[in-house]
Design a protein around this motif. Structure first.
Motif, PDB file in Angstrom:
ATOM      1  N   ALA A   1       0.772  -1.285  -0.109  1.00  0.00           N
ATOM      2  CA  ALA A   1      -0.056   0.074   0.081  1.00  0.00           C
ATOM      3  C   ALA A   1       0.994   1.264  -0.153  1.00  0.00           C
ATOM      4  CB  ALA A   1      -0.845  -0.094   1.212  1.00  0.00           C
ATOM      5  N   VAL A   2       0.188   2.220  -0.429  1.00  0.00           N
ATOM      6  CA  VAL A   2       0.958   3.678  -0.105  1.00  0.00           C
ATOM      7  C   VAL A   2       0.095   4.491   0.791  1.00  0.00           C
ATOM      8  CG1 VAL A   2       1.451   5.961  -1.532  1.00  0.00           C
ATOM      9  CG2 VAL A   2       1.488   3.691  -2.455  1.00  0.00           C
ATOM     10  N   ALA A   3       0.697   4.935   1.780  1.00  0.00           N
ATOM     11  CA  ALA A   3       0.045   5.830   2.783  1.00  0.00           C
ATOM     12  C   ALA A   3      -0.043   7.291   2.430  1.00  0.00           C
ATOM     13  CB  ALA A   3       1.051   5.926   4.004  1.00  0.00           C
ATOM     14  N   VAL A   4      -1.277   7.644   2.461  1.00  0.00           N
ATOM     15  CA  VAL A   4      -1.457   9.121   2.151  1.00  0.00           C
ATOM     16  C   VAL A   4      -1.663   9.966   3.399  1.00  0.00           C
ATOM     17  CG1 VAL A   4      -3.313  10.740   0.831  1.00  0.00           C
ATOM     18  CG2 VAL A   4      -3.166   8.427   0.299  1.00  0.00           C
ATOM     19  N   THR A   5      -0.823  11.024   3.152  1.00  0.00           N
ATOM     20  CA  THR A   5      -0.501  12.190   4.399  1.00  0.00           C
ATOM     21  C   THR A   5      -0.879  13.564   4.133  1.00  0.00           C
ATOM     22  OG1 THR A   5       1.664  12.571   3.674  1.00  0.00           O
ATOM     23  CG2 THR A   5       1.417  10.530   5.315  1.00  0.00           C
ATOM     24  N   GLU A   6      -1.547  14.177   5.224  1.00  0.00           N
ATOM     25  CA  GLU A   6      -1.522  15.551   5.245  1.00  0.00           C
ATOM     26  C   GLU A   6      -0.275  16.093   5.159  1.00  0.00           C
ATOM     27  OE1 GLU A   6      -3.924  15.944   8.707  1.00  0.00           O
ATOM     28  OE2 GLU A   6      -5.806  16.256   7.593  1.00  0.00           O
ATOM     29  N   PRO A   7      -0.059  17.583   4.943  1.00  0.00           N
ATOM     30  CA  PRO A   7       1.052  18.208   4.850  1.00  0.00           C
ATOM     31  C   PRO A   7       1.950  18.282   6.132  1.00  0.00           C
ATOM     32  CG  PRO A   7      -0.732  19.516   3.697  1.00  0.00           C
ATOM     33  CD  PRO A   7      -1.268  18.344   4.350  1.00  0.00           C
ATOM     34  N   THR A   8       0.841  17.860   7.502  1.00  0.00           N
ATOM     35  CA  THR A   8       1.653  17.778   8.614  1.00  0.00           C
ATOM     36  C   THR A   8       2.382  16.438   8.957  1.00  0.00           C
ATOM     37  OG1 THR A   8      -0.316  16.783   9.946  1.00  0.00           O
ATOM     38  CG2 THR A   8      -0.079  19.278   9.692  1.00  0.00           C
ATOM     39  N   GLY A   9       2.150  15.414   7.807  1.00  0.00           N
ATOM     40  CA  GLY A   9       2.727  14.102   8.023  1.00  0.00           C
ATOM     41  C   GLY A   9       1.776  13.261   8.560  1.00  0.00           C
ATOM     42  N   ARG A  10       0.621  13.461   9.034  1.00  0.00           N
ATOM     43  CA  ARG A  10      -0.154  12.614   9.507  1.00  0.00           C
ATOM     44  C   ARG A  10      -1.178  11.818   8.603  1.00  0.00           C
ATOM     45  NH1 ARG A  10      -5.813  12.273  11.198  1.00  0.00           N
ATOM     46  NH2 ARG A  10      -6.333  14.288  10.187  1.00  0.00           N
ATOM     47  N   MET A  11      -1.147  10.349   8.832  1.00  0.00           N
ATOM     48  CA  MET A  11      -1.797   9.511   7.793  1.00  0.00           C
ATOM     49  C   MET A  11      -3.304   9.688   7.747  1.00  0.00           C
ATOM     50  SD  MET A  11      -1.456   5.535   7.051  1.00  0.00           S
ATOM     51  CE  MET A  11      -2.822   5.074   7.962  1.00  0.00           C
ATOM     52  N   VAL A  12      -4.079   9.951   6.929  1.00  0.00           N
ATOM     53  CA  VAL A  12      -5.270  10.023   6.686  1.00  0.00           C
ATOM     54  C   VAL A  12      -5.843   8.948   5.889  1.00  0.00           C
ATOM     55  CG1 VAL A  12      -5.318  12.563   7.144  1.00  0.00           C
ATOM     56  CG2 VAL A  12      -5.290  11.620   4.704  1.00  0.00           C
ATOM     57  N   GLY A  13      -5.183   8.031   5.499  1.00  0.00           N
ATOM     58  CA  GLY A  13      -5.750   6.822   4.437  1.00  0.00           C
ATOM     59  C   GLY A  13      -4.559   6.343   3.613  1.00  0.00           C
ATOM     60  N   TYR A  14      -5.095   5.195   2.881  1.00  0.00           N
ATOM     61  CA  TYR A  14      -3.982   4.369   2.200  1.00  0.00           C
ATOM     62  C   TYR A  14      -4.565   4.015   0.700  1.00  0.00           C
ATOM     63  CZ  TYR A  14      -5.985   0.179   3.967  1.00  0.00           C
ATOM     64  OH  TYR A  14      -6.969  -0.921   4.156  1.00  0.00           O
ATOM     65  N   ILE A  15      -3.539   3.495  -0.043  1.00  0.00           N
ATOM     66  CA  ILE A  15      -4.331   3.300  -1.353  1.00  0.00           C
ATOM     67  C   ILE A  15      -3.597   2.105  -1.668  1.00  0.00           C
ATOM     68  CG2 ILE A  15      -3.985   3.786  -3.869  1.00  0.00           C
ATOM     69  CD1 ILE A  15      -3.905   6.731  -2.978  1.00  0.00           C
ATOM     70  N   THR A  16      -4.167   1.081  -2.249  1.00  0.00           N
ATOM     71  CA  THR A  16      -3.638  -0.233  -2.849  1.00  0.00           C
ATOM     72  C   THR A  16      -3.922  -0.342  -4.154  1.00  0.00           C
ATOM     73  OG1 THR A  16      -5.930  -1.353  -2.305  1.00  0.00           O
ATOM     74  CG2 THR A  16      -4.245  -1.243  -0.480  1.00  0.00           C
ATOM     75  N   ARG A  17      -3.454  -1.523  -4.912  1.00  0.00           N
ATOM     76  CA  ARG A  17      -3.739  -1.656  -6.246  1.00  0.00           C
ATOM     77  C   ARG A  17      -5.022  -2.067  -6.406  1.00  0.00           C
ATOM     78  NH1 ARG A  17       1.147  -3.729  -4.673  1.00  0.00           N
ATOM     79  NH2 ARG A  17       2.907  -3.259  -5.932  1.00  0.00           N
ATOM     80  N   GLU A  18      -5.878  -2.808  -5.525  1.00  0.00           N
ATOM     81  CA  GLU A  18      -7.142  -3.221  -5.866  1.00  0.00           C
ATOM     82  C   GLU A  18      -8.014  -2.074  -5.774  1.00  0.00           C
ATOM     83  OE1 GLU A  18      -4.569  -6.384  -4.780  1.00  0.00           O
ATOM     84  OE2 GLU A  18      -4.695  -4.636  -3.677  1.00  0.00           O
ATOM     85  N   ASN A  19      -7.868  -1.328  -4.630  1.00  0.00           N
ATOM     86  CA  ASN A  19      -9.047   0.018  -4.807  1.00  0.00           C
ATOM     87  C   ASN A  19      -8.778   1.082  -6.123  1.00  0.00           C
ATOM     88  OD1 ASN A  19      -6.763   1.141  -2.713  1.00  0.00           O
ATOM     89  ND2 ASN A  19      -8.117   2.833  -3.158  1.00  0.00           N
ATOM     90  N   ILE A  20      -7.520   1.032  -6.438  1.00  0.00           N
ATOM     91  CA  ILE A  20      -7.320   1.963  -7.711  1.00  0.00           C
ATOM     92  C   ILE A  20      -7.921   1.320  -9.014  1.00  0.00           C
ATOM     93  CG2 ILE A  20      -5.632   2.522  -9.334  1.00  0.00           C
ATOM     94  CD1 ILE A  20      -3.679   3.163  -7.210  1.00  0.00           C
ATOM     95  N   GLY A  21      -7.771  -0.063  -8.722  1.00  0.00           N
ATOM     96  CA  GLY A  21      -8.543  -0.773  -9.814  1.00  0.00           C
ATOM     97  C   GLY A  21      -9.818  -0.474  -9.978  1.00  0.00           C
ATOM     98  N   GLU A  22     -10.752  -0.558  -8.568  1.00  0.00           N
ATOM     99  CA  GLU A  22     -11.949  -0.477  -8.655  1.00  0.00           C
ATOM    100  C   GLU A  22     -12.308   0.962  -8.989  1.00  0.00           C
ATOM    101  OE1 GLU A  22     -12.244  -3.658  -4.703  1.00  0.00           O
ATOM    102  OE2 GLU A  22     -12.038  -1.495  -4.247  1.00  0.00           O
TER     103      GLU A  22
END
Length: 366
Positions: free
Chosen positions: A334-355
């Motif tokens: 997965a890839v972690a999605v962060t705010e400018p402050t560095g806090r993780m707010v979500g993540y991305i996987t290959r499967e959900n990109i495909g969906e």
């Protein structure tokens, strides 16, 4: 690639061999031993000659793949590894150049190496009668003559204008100048799948399992490339925040595998962020990693022992194709999605990109 292992490094790329390659050697050796030609009375000697020929041939295949790799390096594109398969070689480039002339240069560099090998063998006196192309499996045709013929055949075969052959990449690059990259890839892929059906038919009617394997590889690879290019084209117009998973449960590094097992049963997640008490990301635990750890140890072990570390991150406003690149380059789950402050707010996987791409594609049709 699964079922492959490293045999060393050369020119900055890892050389790998797929386990099924040894099945090819065994098949070649056994066939030569059983059906020894009249010019060799000794079955083991015939098997050894043919196995040696295959090994030298695949050295030429490796040289072909390095032709692609070294040309790609001129454009800043790395080649992490080259894998030998029973049906040939596969150079895994970080990406293909999207400028048509650069793609053509990378595509023709491989066949150009085979032309050089053929020319060298001819200069050294190899018999290159055109009939060699029809009898390359016959030891009586001569070792170096057969090798020269096969290199010439590789040039002709690879320059067929059908994806994913090198000629198909040249075809795609030329079409890109007229119809755009996505449509050009779709057309080149379709020509490749038509070629796959032809090879499959010839393989089934002639009893050649190698042709059938080549047909399957071409069909799957052509479809995968077409889907990947379409995916990346759509991803360029989206942001990481459009695809990220925001509803999820996380684990702590000190949690036991039993706690993780309970989370797998309780949720539909396939991967779990592992965060410290302050919310900082430490890694990801996937279902497969959990099951493997449970099979080889106690469920009282900590999650930290089984999690994947080195997770890449992207900003909320980053282009979605940046997340795709991170997933491909690192092999992370997965890839972690962060705010400018560095806090993780979500993540991305290959499967959900495909969906997301499937849903977005349908929305565009209405």
């Amino acid at each position: 690639m699964t079922w492959s292992f490293s045999i060393g490094h050369l020119f900055g790329s890892e050389l790998r061999v797929h386990a099924t390659f040894f099945l090819l050697l065994a098949w070649i050796g056994t066939a030569a031993w059983i059906g020894t030609a009249a010019w060799i009375a000794d079955g083991p000697l015939a098997a050894g000659v043919n196995i040696l020929f295959v090994l030298v041939l695949f050295a030429c295949v490796v040289a072909h793949e390095f032709g692609h790799a070294l040309m790609a390096r001129r454009y800043g594109i790395a080649t992490p590894d080259i894998t030998l398969l029973p049906i040939g070689g596969l150079a895994r480039l970080d990406r293909m150049p999207e400028r048509p002339l650069q793609e053509i240069a990378v595509a023709v560099a491989g066949p150009a190496v085979n032309v050089v090998i053929w020319a060298v063998l001819v200069g050294l006196g190899a018999d290159t009668d055109v009939e060699r192309l029809m009898s390359i499996e016959d030891p009586a045709a001569g070792f170096w003559g057969r090798l020269a013929a096969v290199n010439l055949f590789l040039v002709l075969f690879n320059m067929i204008p059908a994806f994913p052959m090198d000629g198909g990449r040249v075809f795609r690059a030329a079409l890109t100048l007229v119809v755009g990259r996505v449509q050009a890839t779709r057309l080149a892929a379709r020509s490749g799948q038509v070629l796959a059906f032809a090879f499959g038919f010839l393989g089934l009617t002639s009893g050649s399992p190698v042709l059938v394997l080549i047909a399957i590889f071409i069909f799957v690879a052509a479809g995968a490339e077409s889907a990947d290019v379409a995916l990346r084209d759509m991803a360029r117009h989206m942001r990481a925040r459009d695809a990220m998973i925001t509803q999820f449960e996380s684990l702590r590094p000190s949690d036991t595998l039993q706690i993780a097992s309970n989370a797998v049963i309780r949720t539909t997640q396939h991967e779990f962020p592992v965060t410290d008490p302050g919310g900082g990301l430490r890694g990801f635990l996937t279902r497969n990693a959990l099951f493997t750890a449970l099979a080889h140890g106690s469920n009282t072990r900590s999650v930290a022992e089984a999690m994947t570390t080195g997770i890449p991150t992207v900003q909320l406003a980053a282009p979605l194709d940046a997340a795709l690149d991170a997933l491909q380059d690192t092999g992370a789950p997965a890839v972690a999605v962060t705010e400018p402050t560095g806090r993780m707010v979500g993540y991305i996987t290959r499967e959900n990109i495909g969906e997301l791409m499937v849903i977005s594609g349908r929305d565009r049709q209405y």
